[in-house]
Structures are given as structure tokens and as C-alpha cells.
Design an enzyme around this catalytic site. Sequence first.
Site, PDB file in Angstrom:
ATOM      1  N   TYR A 149       0.842  -1.204   0.000  1.00  0.00           N
ATOM      2  CA  TYR A 149       0.000   0.000   0.000  1.00  0.00           C
ATOM      3  C   TYR A 149       0.875   1.251   0.000  1.00  0.00           C
ATOM      4  CZ  TYR A 149      -3.712   3.223   1.514  1.00  0.00           C
ATOM      5  OH  TYR A 149      -4.616   4.253   1.602  1.00  0.00           O
ATOM      6  N   GLY A 152       3.094   1.469  -3.076  1.00  0.00           N
ATOM      7  CA  GLY A 152       2.222   1.637  -4.247  1.00  0.00           C
ATOM      8  C   GLY A 152       1.764   3.075  -4.363  1.00  0.00           C
ATOM      9  N   ARG A 190     -10.300  -0.881  10.868  1.00  0.00           N
ATOM     10  CA  ARG A 190      -9.890   0.493  11.179  1.00  0.00           C
ATOM     11  C   ARG A 190     -10.430   0.852  12.554  1.00  0.00           C
ATOM     12  NH1 ARG A 190     -10.036   3.993   5.637  1.00  0.00           N
ATOM     13  NH2 ARG A 190     -11.415   2.461   4.741  1.00  0.00           N
ATOM     14  N   VAL A 191      -9.673   1.698  13.239  1.00  0.00           N
ATOM     15  CA  VAL A 191      -9.909   1.807  14.677  1.00  0.00           C
ATOM     16  C   VAL A 191     -11.288   2.386  15.009  1.00  0.00           C
ATOM     17  CG1 VAL A 191      -8.662   4.000  14.945  1.00  0.00           C
ATOM     18  CG2 VAL A 191      -8.870   2.462  16.874  1.00  0.00           C
ATOM     19  N   ASN A 194     -13.914  -0.265  14.207  1.00  0.00           N
ATOM     20  CA  ASN A 194     -13.712  -1.372  15.158  1.00  0.00           C
ATOM     21  C   ASN A 194     -14.329  -1.076  16.520  1.00  0.00           C
ATOM     22  OD1 ASN A 194     -12.319  -3.368  13.905  1.00  0.00           O
ATOM     23  ND2 ASN A 194     -10.431  -3.102  15.082  1.00  0.00           N
ATOM     24  N   GLN A 213      -0.660   5.358  21.809  1.00  0.00           N
ATOM     25  CA  GLN A 213      -0.346   5.879  20.467  1.00  0.00           C
ATOM     26  C   GLN A 213      -1.493   6.787  20.044  1.00  0.00           C
ATOM     27  OE1 GLN A 213      -1.369   2.865  21.214  1.00  0.00           O
ATOM     28  NE2 GLN A 213      -1.955   1.626  19.464  1.00  0.00           N
ATOM     29  N   ARG A 281       0.562   9.914  14.276  1.00  0.00           N
ATOM     30  CA  ARG A 281       0.346  10.378  12.901  1.00  0.00           C
ATOM     31  C   ARG A 281      -0.519  11.612  12.995  1.00  0.00           C
ATOM     32  NH1 ARG A 281      -0.308   7.025   8.996  1.00  0.00           N
ATOM     33  NH2 ARG A 281       1.764   6.216   8.959  1.00  0.00           N
TER      34      ARG A 281
HETATM   35  N1  LIG Z   1     -10.377   6.387   4.399  1.00  0.00           N
HETATM   36  C1  LIG Z   1      -9.204   6.872   4.757  1.00  0.00           C
HETATM   37  O1  LIG Z   1      -8.974   7.164   5.928  1.00  0.00           O
HETATM   38  C2  LIG Z   1      -8.119   7.079   3.732  1.00  0.00           C
HETATM   39  C3  LIG Z   1      -6.877   7.571   4.167  1.00  0.00           C
HETATM   40  C4  LIG Z   1      -5.870   7.782   3.237  1.00  0.00           C
HETATM   41  C5  LIG Z   1      -6.086   7.522   1.904  1.00  0.00           C
HETATM   42  N2  LIG Z   1      -7.293   7.047   1.495  1.00  0.00           N
HETATM   43  C6  LIG Z   1      -7.451   6.751   0.062  1.00  0.00           C
HETATM   44  O2  LIG Z   1      -8.718   7.162  -0.407  1.00  0.00           O
HETATM   45  C7  LIG Z   1      -9.200   6.237  -1.369  1.00  0.00           C
HETATM   46  C8  LIG Z   1     -10.590   5.743  -0.950  1.00  0.00           C
HETATM   47  O3  LIG Z   1     -10.487   5.083   0.302  1.00  0.00           O
HETATM   48  P1  LIG Z   1     -11.750   4.523   1.077  1.00  0.00           P
HETATM   49  O4  LIG Z   1     -11.517   4.707   2.516  1.00  0.00           O
HETATM   50  O5  LIG Z   1     -12.971   5.052   0.464  1.00  0.00           O
HETATM   51  O6  LIG Z   1     -11.602   2.969   0.808  1.00  0.00           O
HETATM   52  P2  LIG Z   1     -12.627   1.922   0.182  1.00  0.00           P
HETATM   53  O7  LIG Z   1     -11.959   0.589   0.228  1.00  0.00           O
HETATM   54  O8  LIG Z   1     -13.954   2.067   0.797  1.00  0.00           O
HETATM   55  O9  LIG Z   1     -12.741   2.433  -1.321  1.00  0.00           O
HETATM   56  C9  LIG Z   1     -11.879   2.026  -2.346  1.00  0.00           C
HETATM   57  C10 LIG Z   1     -12.726   1.717  -3.559  1.00  0.00           C
HETATM   58  O10 LIG Z   1     -11.880   1.332  -4.631  1.00  0.00           O
HETATM   59  C11 LIG Z   1     -12.429   0.169  -5.254  1.00  0.00           C
HETATM   60  N3  LIG Z   1     -11.336  -0.552  -5.892  1.00  0.00           N
HETATM   61  C12 LIG Z   1     -10.324  -1.224  -5.303  1.00  0.00           C
HETATM   62  N4  LIG Z   1      -9.507  -1.747  -6.238  1.00  0.00           N
HETATM   63  C13 LIG Z   1     -10.022  -1.386  -7.445  1.00  0.00           C
HETATM   64  C14 LIG Z   1      -9.649  -1.624  -8.782  1.00  0.00           C
HETATM   65  N5  LIG Z   1      -8.550  -2.347  -9.077  1.00  0.00           N
HETATM   66  N6  LIG Z   1     -10.416  -1.107  -9.772  1.00  0.00           N
HETATM   67  C15 LIG Z   1     -11.535  -0.387  -9.489  1.00  0.00           C
HETATM   68  N7  LIG Z   1     -11.950  -0.142  -8.226  1.00  0.00           N
HETATM   69  C16 LIG Z   1     -11.186  -0.622  -7.233  1.00  0.00           C
HETATM   70  C17 LIG Z   1     -13.080  -0.587  -4.118  1.00  0.00           C
HETATM   71  O11 LIG Z   1     -14.027  -1.535  -4.550  1.00  0.00           O
HETATM   72  C18 LIG Z   1     -13.689   0.551  -3.308  1.00  0.00           C
HETATM   73  O12 LIG Z   1     -14.969   0.885  -3.778  1.00  0.00           O
HETATM   74  C19 LIG Z   1      -8.174   5.127  -1.479  1.00  0.00           C
HETATM   75  O13 LIG Z   1      -7.338   5.382  -2.600  1.00  0.00           O
HETATM   76  C20 LIG Z   1      -7.386   5.259  -0.203  1.00  0.00           C
HETATM   77  O14 LIG Z   1      -6.058   4.810  -0.369  1.00  0.00           O
HETATM   78  C21 LIG Z   1      -8.307   6.804   2.373  1.00  0.00           C
END
Ligand SMILES: NC(=O)c1ccc[n+]([C@@H]2O[C@H](COP(=O)([O-])OP(=O)(O)OC[C@H]3O[C@@H](n4cnc5c(N)ncnc54)[C@H](O)[C@@H]3O)[C@@H](O)[C@H]2O)c1
Length: 321
Positions: A149, A152, A190-191, A194, A213, A281
Amino acid sequence: MGSVTNDRILVTGGAGFLGSHLCGRLIASGADVLCVDNFFTGSKRNVAPLLGAPNFELMRHDVTFPLYVEVDRIYNLACPASPVHYQYDPVQTTKTSVHGAINMLGLAKRVKARILQASTSEVYGDPEIHPQKEDYWGRVNPIGIRSCYDEGKRCAETLFFDYHRQNALDIKVVRIFNTYGPRMHPNDGRVVSNFIVQALRGEDITIFGDGQQTRSFCYVDDLIDGLVRMMESPAGVTGPINVGNPSEFTMLELAEQVLRLTGSSSKLVFHPLPADDPRQRQPDITLAQSVLDWRPRVALEDGLKETIAYFKDLFAGRVDA
Ligand SMILES: NC(=O)c1ccc[n+]([C@@H]2O[C@H](COP(=O)([O-])OP(=O)(O)OC[C@H]3O[C@@H](n4cnc5c(N)ncnc54)[C@H](O)[C@@H]3O)[C@@H](O)[C@H]2O)c1
């Protein structure tokens, strides 16, 4: 709130937690929204209220494959965000971030769209400085279980800036810090979710380490406002820019708030810390404040009340599970 144009907007990962709130916000502003998702962690029920809107379209697609559509703006959110999901198939997680970024940047280049990347505070790894500013390069383990992650997302940022330098692409990179709210997954580890789920079910509340933390938590409405403001900021504003809530809470404080607001009598139990878990963080949001005129407005207690209400509805069958 940032203004939204009436452009055609692609939201990848639009059926996820953040994506579905973003789609709702964009639809309400009158934009034409194409939501693309492979439903790995997202679901149709997250966007069910939008399905009847004439300016909303839902497409099943995996961003690791190229996509050919005509759009003016791309929000690239596709990627599982919680460790339990992104560690399920770590190779696919890296592919989603890296191939997904290449495919969406390629699309943006072809159709001359503006593109925003949902990056993450995880690019800072286990940081040596607090709070984290955008010019801090981070301390990330390249070979650990979180690396699929973290690395990436770091590589995706590199790709965004190389497309910007090489092809003059209009990019926006937002580093999102912990966000919570309705439509979080109940079982994603996630906390906030959870603690709420455990409290509502009367189960023990699991605290990792000694609970000292700290984390900062941003309510989803605030976060979406930050994303839209960034997308609509002037062309020269590329980021990366931190968006999150700087108020820090220890895990113990969070657990106590959740217990109080749910009225639960769950007990706190302590487990060993998982590998590479950061001690602290916290975003420095000076840049977002000055460039986007953005700051979080929702207090933790208010956001927790909304989130608790959502999980109560979910468990009572008032939201499809
Ligand atoms: N929620 C947070 O606290 C947080 C923090 C930092 C970054 N982000 C970023 O924000 C974005 C959304 O996060 P989220 O919390 O909504 O997570 P989430 O898992 O609810 O949403 C991610 C979405 O992407 C879709 N997805 C995953 N792989 C895919 C693929 N290969 N092709 C098409 N769709 C795909 C999933 O089905 C899901 O709907 C992510 O990129 C995440 O890294 C979120």
C-alpha cells in the site's frame, strides 16, 4: 465549500467509503458523474441513493485495465484503504495503485482531463517528525506487510509528478489522513469502526499496544470538501497537500468517547502492536489552510455520533448489509 463545474467527472473507487460521499457531493452540485469500481471493497448499496439521478452512471471496471471514456475531471480513489483489505492480495494492491495510476494518467493525457490522486499519509511511513509537513520524505519500510500500500501510493505520486513534468498534465495530489464516517466497512479493522462495532455489539474493545499511540481523525464531509477544493484550485496548485484533522487523540481517549456515546458496557482489552504500526500520525495542514482556505469543521464527538447512528441502522437492517 469549493465550487464544482458542470463537467463530466470520473470517480474511480466511487462505490467505496470516500468515493460514494464524493459522488453524492458532485451529483448534488449538478456535475455529470461516472462512477467506476470493481466492487472489491465498495458496494452498489453505497451509491444506491444516486442510481436514479440522471447525471449519475455506475460502471464495473478494474482500473488495472485501460479505460476509454470522455471526461474533464478524474478523481482517482480506486484502492483498498484498510490493512485487512489491502493485505488480502498485496500484489493486486500494488497493481491497483501503480497500473491504476498509469491507466488513469494515460486517460487524462488523451482527453486532456485534470486528475486528482487520493494519496495517503502512509507515504510518510513511521515518521520521525510531528506533525508531518508535505516536504517530509517519509520513513517507509519497502519490504514489510504494509509496503504494498505505502510504496504503491508513493509510486503513484511519482507517476503523477512525472506525467506533470513530461506531459504538462494538470495534476492534483492530496495526502489523505485517517478519515471516518458513515459507510465505513464494519469489518475492516480500522480503529473508529472497530471500536464502534465492538461497543454496539457489547464485545470487548481491542486496543493495540498500551493505547497511548495517537491518531487524528477527519470526518468524511470535511475530507470531501478538501478534495473538491483541491480539484477546483488553480492549475499551478499540484500538491502534494495534506488533508486531515490535526486534533490528536490517544486510542484510549477514542475508546472512552465511543463507550460514552454508545452507552456500551464493553471492556477494554490490550493486544500486541501489529508490525510497522506508527506511534503517532498527525497532519500539518498549514498548506491546505493557506492554499485551499480549508480546515476541518466537524468535532470528533459530532462525527462519532453520525457514525454510530449509521452502524446502528446497519445492524438493525435499516441499511442493506
Ligand atoms: N479512508 C481513509 O482514511 C483514507 C486515508 C488515506 C487515503 N485514502 C485513500 O482514499 C481512497 C478511498 O479510500 P476509502 O476509505 O474510500 O476505501 P474503500 O476501500 O472504501 O474504497 C476504495 C474503492 O476502490 C475500489 N477498488 C479497489 N480496487 C479497485 C480496482 N482495481 N479497480 C476499481 N476499483 C477498485 C473498491 O471496490 C472501493 O470501492 C483510497 O485510494 C485510499 O487509499 C483513504
